[in-house]
Design a protein around this motif. Sequence first.
Motif, PDB file in Angstrom:
ATOM      1  N   VAL A  77       7.185  -2.361 -10.180  1.00 41.16           N
ATOM      2  CA  VAL A  77       7.634  -1.120 -10.812  1.00 41.16           C
ATOM      3  C   VAL A  77       6.555  -0.066 -10.627  1.00 41.16           C
ATOM      4  CG1 VAL A  77       8.985  -2.323 -12.574  1.00 41.16           C
ATOM      5  CG2 VAL A  77       6.638  -1.676 -13.068  1.00 41.16           C
ATOM      6  N   ASN A  78       6.951   1.190 -10.683  1.00 41.82           N
ATOM      7  CA  ASN A  78       5.959   2.262 -10.667  1.00 41.82           C
ATOM      8  C   ASN A  78       5.779   2.810 -12.078  1.00 41.82           C
ATOM      9  OD1 ASN A  78       8.314   3.716 -11.017  1.00 41.82           O
ATOM     10  ND2 ASN A  78       7.658   5.407  -9.728  1.00 41.82           N
ATOM     11  N   HIS A  79       4.852   3.759 -12.206  1.00 40.76           N
ATOM     12  CA  HIS A  79       4.555   4.308 -13.538  1.00 40.76           C
ATOM     13  C   HIS A  79       5.758   5.045 -14.122  1.00 40.76           C
ATOM     14  CE1 HIS A  79       2.257   5.975 -16.823  1.00 40.76           C
ATOM     15  NE2 HIS A  79       2.606   7.200 -16.478  1.00 40.76           N
ATOM     16  N   GLY A  80       6.522   5.711 -13.242  1.00 38.25           N
ATOM     17  CA  GLY A  80       7.702   6.436 -13.722  1.00 38.25           C
ATOM     18  C   GLY A  80       8.702   5.523 -14.411  1.00 38.25           C
ATOM     19  N   ALA A  81       8.878   4.308 -13.901  1.00 37.52           N
ATOM     20  CA  ALA A  81       9.803   3.352 -14.519  1.00 37.52           C
ATOM     21  C   ALA A  81       9.286   2.909 -15.886  1.00 37.52           C
ATOM     22  CB  ALA A  81       9.994   2.146 -13.603  1.00 37.52           C
ATOM     23  N   GLU A  82       7.974   2.734 -16.001  1.00 43.49           N
ATOM     24  CA  GLU A  82       7.401   2.362 -17.296  1.00 43.49           C
ATOM     25  C   GLU A  82       7.696   3.427 -18.347  1.00 43.49           C
ATOM     26  OE1 GLU A  82       3.396   0.344 -17.231  1.00 43.49           O
ATOM     27  OE2 GLU A  82       3.338   1.284 -15.259  1.00 43.49           O
ATOM     28  N   VAL A  83       7.533   4.693 -17.947  1.00 47.59           N
ATOM     29  CA  VAL A  83       7.756   5.803 -18.888  1.00 47.59           C
ATOM     30  C   VAL A  83       9.222   5.881 -19.287  1.00 47.59           C
ATOM     31  CG1 VAL A  83       7.655   8.305 -19.175  1.00 47.59           C
ATOM     32  CG2 VAL A  83       5.783   7.095 -18.016  1.00 47.59           C
ATOM     33  N   ILE A  84      10.116   5.804 -18.296  1.00 46.14           N
ATOM     34  CA  ILE A  84      11.543   5.949 -18.571  1.00 46.14           C
ATOM     35  C   ILE A  84      12.060   4.815 -19.442  1.00 46.14           C
ATOM     36  CG2 ILE A  84      13.843   5.873 -17.495  1.00 46.14           C
ATOM     37  CD1 ILE A  84      12.646   7.401 -15.136  1.00 46.14           C
ATOM     38  N   LEU A  85      11.688   3.586 -19.109  1.00 44.45           N
ATOM     39  CA  LEU A  85      12.199   2.422 -19.841  1.00 44.45           C
ATOM     40  C   LEU A  85      11.378   2.104 -21.083  1.00 44.45           C
ATOM     41  CD1 LEU A  85      12.969   0.122 -16.770  1.00 44.45           C
ATOM     42  CD2 LEU A  85      14.577   1.527 -18.075  1.00 44.45           C
ATOM     43  N   ASN A  86      10.257   2.844 -21.268  1.00 44.72           N
ATOM     44  CA  ASN A  86       9.399   2.621 -22.434  1.00 44.72           C
ATOM     45  C   ASN A  86       8.938   1.166 -22.511  1.00 44.72           C
ATOM     46  OD1 ASN A  86       7.974   3.471 -24.687  1.00 44.72           O
ATOM     47  ND2 ASN A  86       9.638   2.989 -26.107  1.00 44.72           N
ATOM     48  N   ARG A  87       8.618   0.615 -21.340  1.00 39.01           N
ATOM     49  CA  ARG A  87       8.136  -0.766 -21.247  1.00 39.01           C
ATOM     50  C   ARG A  87       6.899  -0.787 -20.357  1.00 39.01           C
ATOM     51  NH1 ARG A  87      12.551  -4.383 -21.432  1.00 39.01           N
ATOM     52  NH2 ARG A  87      11.086  -6.073 -20.990  1.00 39.01           N
ATOM     53  N   THR A  88       5.953  -1.664 -20.661  1.00 40.17           N
ATOM     54  CA  THR A  88       4.784  -1.792 -19.806  1.00 40.17           C
ATOM     55  C   THR A  88       5.160  -2.554 -18.538  1.00 40.17           C
ATOM     56  OG1 THR A  88       4.101  -3.885 -20.818  1.00 40.17           O
ATOM     57  CG2 THR A  88       3.294  -1.839 -21.822  1.00 40.17           C
ATOM     58  N   ARG A  89       4.310  -2.429 -17.552  1.00 32.73           N
ATOM     59  CA  ARG A  89       4.566  -3.101 -16.289  1.00 32.73           C
ATOM     60  C   ARG A  89       4.616  -4.621 -16.466  1.00 32.73           C
ATOM     61  NH1 ARG A  89       1.661  -5.426 -12.276  1.00 32.73           N
ATOM     62  NH2 ARG A  89       2.533  -5.232 -10.167  1.00 32.73           N
ATOM     63  N   LEU A  90       3.681  -5.139 -17.258  1.00 25.41           N
ATOM     64  CA  LEU A  90       3.666  -6.580 -17.497  1.00 25.41           C
ATOM     65  C   LEU A  90       4.894  -7.029 -18.273  1.00 25.41           C
ATOM     66  CD1 LEU A  90      -0.106  -7.154 -18.360  1.00 25.41           C
ATOM     67  CD2 LEU A  90       1.083  -7.601 -16.192  1.00 25.41           C
ATOM     68  N   GLY A  95       2.755   8.840  -8.101  1.00 26.18           N
ATOM     69  CA  GLY A  95       2.860  10.091  -8.836  1.00 26.18           C
ATOM     70  C   GLY A  95       4.273  10.576  -9.063  1.00 26.18           C
ATOM     71  N   MET A  96       5.258   9.744  -8.764  1.00 26.39           N
ATOM     72  CA  MET A  96       6.652  10.161  -8.912  1.00 26.39           C
ATOM     73  C   MET A  96       7.101  10.057 -10.363  1.00 26.39           C
ATOM     74  SD  MET A  96       8.410   8.413  -5.552  1.00 26.39           S
ATOM     75  CE  MET A  96      10.037   8.993  -6.026  1.00 26.39           C
ATOM     76  N   ALA A  97       7.860  11.072 -10.794  1.00 26.16           N
ATOM     77  CA  ALA A  97       8.439  11.023 -12.144  1.00 26.16           C
ATOM     78  C   ALA A  97       9.631  10.085 -12.193  1.00 26.16           C
ATOM     79  CB  ALA A  97       8.851  12.424 -12.585  1.00 26.16           C
ATOM     80  N   ASP A  98      10.311   9.909 -11.058  1.00 30.52           N
ATOM     81  CA  ASP A  98      11.439   8.980 -10.997  1.00 30.52           C
ATOM     82  C   ASP A  98      10.938   7.548 -11.136  1.00 30.52           C
ATOM     83  OD1 ASP A  98      13.135  11.060 -10.650  1.00 30.52           O
ATOM     84  OD2 ASP A  98      13.349  10.812  -8.489  1.00 30.52           O
ATOM     85  N   GLY A  99      11.773   6.708 -11.722  1.00 28.68           N
ATOM     86  CA  GLY A  99      11.438   5.301 -11.849  1.00 28.68           C
ATOM     87  C   GLY A  99      11.875   4.528 -10.619  1.00 28.68           C
ATOM     88  N   ILE A 100      10.988   3.705 -10.089  1.00 28.10           N
ATOM     89  CA  ILE A 100      11.308   2.877  -8.923  1.00 28.10           C
ATOM     90  C   ILE A 100      10.973   1.432  -9.257  1.00 28.10           C
ATOM     91  CG2 ILE A 100      10.785   2.384  -6.514  1.00 28.10           C
ATOM     92  CD1 ILE A 100      10.205   5.294  -6.101  1.00 28.10           C
ATOM     93  N   LEU A 101      11.932   0.553  -9.031  1.00 32.38           N
ATOM     94  CA  LEU A 101      11.737  -0.870  -9.289  1.00 32.38           C
ATOM     95  C   LEU A 101      12.196  -1.667  -8.077  1.00 32.38           C
ATOM     96  CD1 LEU A 101      13.238   0.505 -12.051  1.00 32.38           C
ATOM     97  CD2 LEU A 101      12.319  -1.603 -13.013  1.00 32.38           C
ATOM     98  N   ILE A 102      11.535  -2.801  -7.871  1.00 38.50           N
ATOM     99  CA  ILE A 102      11.937  -3.738  -6.826  1.00 38.50           C
ATOM    100  C   ILE A 102      12.476  -4.989  -7.508  1.00 38.50           C
ATOM    101  CG2 ILE A 102      11.243  -5.002  -4.777  1.00 38.50           C
ATOM    102  CD1 ILE A 102      10.982  -1.953  -4.585  1.00 38.50           C
ATOM    103  N   VAL A 103      13.686  -5.372  -7.140  1.00 39.39           N
ATOM    104  CA  VAL A 103      14.333  -6.554  -7.714  1.00 39.39           C
ATOM    105  C   VAL A 103      14.612  -7.535  -6.583  1.00 39.39           C
ATOM    106  CG1 VAL A 103      16.315  -7.406  -9.015  1.00 39.39           C
ATOM    107  CG2 VAL A 103      15.396  -5.136  -9.503  1.00 39.39           C
ATOM    108  N   ALA A 146       0.828  -1.208   0.000  1.00 38.78           N
ATOM    109  CA  ALA A 146       0.000   0.000   0.000  1.00 38.78           C
ATOM    110  C   ALA A 146       0.855   1.248   0.000  1.00 38.78           C
ATOM    111  CB  ALA A 146      -0.909  -0.009   1.227  1.00 38.78           C
ATOM    112  N   ALA A 147       1.864   1.267   0.863  1.00 45.52           N
ATOM    113  CA  ALA A 147       2.742   2.433   0.921  1.00 45.52           C
ATOM    114  C   ALA A 147       3.470   2.625  -0.403  1.00 45.52           C
ATOM    115  CB  ALA A 147       3.753   2.270   2.050  1.00 45.52           C
ATOM    116  N   TYR A 148       3.763   1.535  -1.066  1.00 45.74           N
ATOM    117  CA  TYR A 148       4.457   1.623  -2.358  1.00 45.74           C
ATOM    118  C   TYR A 148       3.638   2.450  -3.353  1.00 45.74           C
ATOM    119  CZ  TYR A 148       6.891   0.159  -6.566  1.00 45.74           C
ATOM    120  OH  TYR A 148       7.588   0.152  -7.740  1.00 45.74           O
ATOM    121  N   ASP A 149       2.330   2.171  -3.447  1.00 44.69           N
ATOM    122  CA  ASP A 149       1.490   2.931  -4.372  1.00 44.69           C
ATOM    123  C   ASP A 149       1.382   4.387  -3.957  1.00 44.69           C
ATOM    124  OD1 ASP A 149       0.858   1.313  -6.424  1.00 44.69           O
ATOM    125  OD2 ASP A 149      -1.210   0.932  -5.838  1.00 44.69           O
ATOM    126  N   VAL A 150       1.199   4.624  -2.668  1.00 41.42           N
ATOM    127  CA  VAL A 150       1.030   5.991  -2.184  1.00 41.42           C
ATOM    128  C   VAL A 150       2.274   6.825  -2.460  1.00 41.42           C
ATOM    129  CG1 VAL A 150       0.705   7.404  -0.125  1.00 41.42           C
ATOM    130  CG2 VAL A 150      -0.645   5.319  -0.436  1.00 41.42           C
TER     131      VAL A 150
END
Length: 599
Positions: free
Chosen positions: A263-276, A246-254, A238-242
């Motif tokens: 991944v968050n939406h920022g990572a999708e935009v930066i890497l030009n890849r969908t979450r799936l 809305g962050m422009a930075d990309g955040i990923l958990i490995v 839950a905290a991850y989504d909150v």
Amino acid sequence: MTPLITTLHMLLLIGLAALGAYLGIYSWHRRTAPGAKMYAIFMLAMVSYIICYAMEYVSADLATKIIWSKLEYISPAIVPLAWLGFSFEFTGRARWLSRSKLALLSVMPAITLALVWTNECHGLIWSVIPPEVGVPFRIMLVSTYGAWFWVFWAYNSVLILVGSAILIGDALSSKRHNRGQVVALILGAIIPWVGTMVFIFRLNPIKDISVAHFTYIPAGMLIAWALFHYRAFDIVPAAYDVLTGGMADGILIVNSQGEITNVNHGAEVILNRTRLGLIGKQASVSLPKWLDGDEAVLDASSKYFTIANDQAVKGDSAVTKNYFEMNTSRIEDNKGRHAGWLVLIHDITDLKQREECLQTHSTELEQMVDKTQRLLKEKDRLAAIGETATMVGHDLRNPLQSITNTLFLMNETLKEIPESECKKTMMSYSDRLNKNVFYMEKIVSDLQDFSRQLEPSLVEVNLAQVVDDASASVIVPSNVSMSKRVPSDMLIKVDPLLMRRALVNLFSNAIQAMPDGGTLLVSAAREGDAIRISVMDNGVGMSKETLSRLFQPLFTTKAKGMGMGLVVIKRIVEAHNGSINIESEQGEGTTVTIILPQQ
């Protein structure tokens, strides 16, 4: 049943109970994570159900079987509530299920347990039990269930379905969870419920064995896989989504195996890849600059990479790049064990562009400083030369004038001497002295013109006459042909004396550049509001290196010369707000062009 099947049946029950207990205790130790406590209660209640079922199965008489059967009802009273609580906590809605609401939801299970233990008085839970089941290794099948049993079963079904609906809705509205994770969680809740229906409606495929009881722990294992495989208890969903939605930075958990688990939406935009397209993939494949297998490097420093932006992807000719900084932080569980990495990708394009701009300005500033320092040094040098020139010119002017006067008197005396060889010799010496005096006067004049402030007195004169006066002051050898192409009616605003000095120096230089003879061409033409004067020779020409230093004071390539002639010419032209340009090629000759504005 045969003893072998009975033995296998009991061993399987013991194994499932042990596995369920391990999962429950493991989750309880991690109960600070959202959903972990409820999952632990869920699993331990399942274990209790299996243990009570096993004891009921081996009991030798009906009374004992009934007691263990009543104890089995503790699990159905807890499991649906635990599942509902887990669903709320796991999806970040824990505040919705307050203690008061949980207490209210517990009223129905509490009433049911009370009715179970007093069933002999009212028969609301069950009314008929076949007497033949009161022997060892037989399950107690109820022939007729009471009315409250069906109310309780419906109530539990609603709780399980609500919990599952919450997970499904969260999966559809949020990008927090992997699709496979949510499917596994829902199956883990639905399978035991279906197994219970099989048991209640006597659909067991094997007589005297409740297949439904064997579905509980595997269902719990399916839920455990969904949680632990995706590290659901290591990172607060839950905290991850909150925090990251809305962050422009990309955040990923490995995870520790190098797989991307969130991944968050920022990572999708930066890497030009969908979450799936990122979840479940190896970070070494999906992330630029990810050093696979080198944990020391991953934990230590920042890495930088570039990605072509949309403008470049669309084929725009101005291909540009975006710059990114990728930082990795080690994640550890509550026991200090390595659980994976938190990856932060920050767009530093603006910073990089500012750095490049600052570097460009810094370079330009350094060049300006160097140029200014050179100019200051040159100015100091020229000032020193000017002071020296003033002193030398002043000191030589008087003796030179005395020599000139003496030569004049000597020439006048020689005219009165009768013709003889001695007179001819003396006359040749006098001519040689006159030439050297002329050269010395030129040097003194150049020095004085260089050192003094030039303030032209502009008057309108005939340019052809100025050119003729200058050419008359120059000794032109017999092997040099001088040609003039100056319109006879061309008027020009100049200082006649200064312009004559400049032309004399130009003519002298051109003649000296043609030791073996040649042609000296002087031409003039009007160009708009300016007049162009050209002096061209076909002499030896100059190299590029010599051209670059022509206007440096005291620079000369001649065996005899001061290197001041062109410097003085440039000063005279610039004093008239004009410009001078020299073009030359070795072996081809030289062309000097002067542009003088007439406004």
